[in-house]
Scaffold this motif. Sequence first.
Motif, PDB file in Angstrom:
ATOM      1  N   CYS A  31     -45.068 -20.059  51.423  1.00 44.62           N
ATOM      2  CA  CYS A  31     -44.289 -21.061  52.156  1.00 44.62           C
ATOM      3  C   CYS A  31     -44.811 -22.450  51.794  1.00 44.62           C
ATOM      4  O   CYS A  31     -46.004 -22.702  51.861  1.00 44.62           O
ATOM      5  CB  CYS A  31     -44.427 -20.814  53.657  1.00 44.62           C
ATOM      6  N   CYS A  34     -46.537 -24.049  55.302  1.00 46.70           N
ATOM      7  CA  CYS A  34     -47.821 -23.582  55.835  1.00 46.70           C
ATOM      8  C   CYS A  34     -48.743 -23.020  54.741  1.00 46.70           C
ATOM      9  O   CYS A  34     -49.879 -22.674  55.013  1.00 46.70           O
ATOM     10  CB  CYS A  34     -47.605 -22.528  56.927  1.00 46.70           C
ATOM     11  N   CYS A  52     -40.903 -20.326  56.023  1.00 45.00           N
ATOM     12  CA  CYS A  52     -40.902 -19.348  57.125  1.00 45.00           C
ATOM     13  C   CYS A  52     -39.931 -19.813  58.203  1.00 45.00           C
ATOM     14  O   CYS A  52     -39.765 -21.022  58.408  1.00 45.00           O
ATOM     15  CB  CYS A  52     -42.268 -19.230  57.795  1.00 45.00           C
ATOM     16  N   CYS A  55     -41.560 -22.167  60.395  1.00 43.49           N
ATOM     17  CA  CYS A  55     -41.922 -23.480  59.845  1.00 43.49           C
ATOM     18  C   CYS A  55     -40.709 -24.411  59.754  1.00 43.49           C
ATOM     19  O   CYS A  55     -40.864 -25.615  59.526  1.00 43.49           O
ATOM     20  CB  CYS A  55     -42.570 -23.327  58.463  1.00 43.49           C
TER      21      CYS A  55
HETATM   22 ZN   LIG Z   1     -44.569 -21.235  56.651  1.00 41.28          ZN
END
Ligand SMILES: [Zn+2]
Length: 313
Positions: A31, A34, A52, A55
């Motif tokens: 990702c 993150c 994600c 996220c």
């Molecule tokens: Zn993420």
Amino acid sequence: MPSGSPRPKTSAGGVEIELVFVEPLPHAYECPVCQQALRYPVQFDKCAHHCCSNCLPQLIKEHGAKCPVDGKPIDRDQVYVDKNLQKTIQQLQVKCTFHENGCKWTGQLKEVPSHIPECENADMVCSKGCGVIYQRKDHEKHSVEDCLKRVVICEHCEKEIKKHYLDSHYKACPRFPLTAVEDRQLPAKVQRGQSRACLYGDGKVRGKHMSLFVGLLKGDYDVLLSWPFSHRVTFTLLDQCQDPAGRHNITYTVKPNTTKENRPFLGRPTSERNASFGAQKFCELGLLEKLDYVRDDVMFIKVQVDTEDMTPL
Ligand SMILES: [Zn+2]
Ligand SMILES: [Zn+2]
Ligand SMILES: [Zn+2]
Ligand SMILES: [Zn+2]
Ligand SMILES: [Zn+2]
């Protein structure tokens, strides 16, 4: 994966657990928000990049709704859950989160949540709250032998006490015995004696003074000795101060009073040991904390019997 970067993590049952992939994680599965393995990835309509699901709100709010990889705008309504990618990532091979504790397990990412609860090397936090972390395989040993919050039975009063309170319990335990600190034989062919200390005081001085006693023991030469016992007994508590010049030993001399009433203490022993006599108020307990009478939980007590007036056999 560059060395020193944080290991990707995933969440199982709400707990952050560490993921260690057997093969390095392909960049496309990471990702961009993150920097961890994608969890429930969503795909952006314009550029086909992912992040994600969790996220996404942060991306919209803090990154101005732009793809962090190429800066293309993201339309909130034009993102799609990528179920196939989720499935692919969930099938990647990972090591056990606790491989550094010695677990040899490897398996698919999706199997981690079912492995962890049965992993023998998984870290466990003691449920009794002693603060110790141990491996699951050591659970039995920790709860029975090591845990400071395990319940033990006081050997004197048979009450259940948490192990780490046992020492303070001893100070208040109604059955705590007088402690025999020394078992010294008096010079050969004289009366045998045994000395003992009652660290928290005996009888009515309990909690105020330390008491020191000697008790005469039955001996082989008793028939030859003169009775009642009349020799002065001197107790000395040694100051363990490093500098010998700064030491202040505490001494206390008892001169036996050979009255008829004192025969149980000073008379020729008829049982294994006479009743003890000595210094009930040897010193105030507060004094023990001053100076260096106790070092590393040890104190030294010297017991001397004045042999000057003894008639040689
Ligand atoms: Zn993420
Ligand atoms: Zn993009
Ligand atoms: Zn494991
Ligand atoms: Zn514990
Ligand atoms: Zn007790």
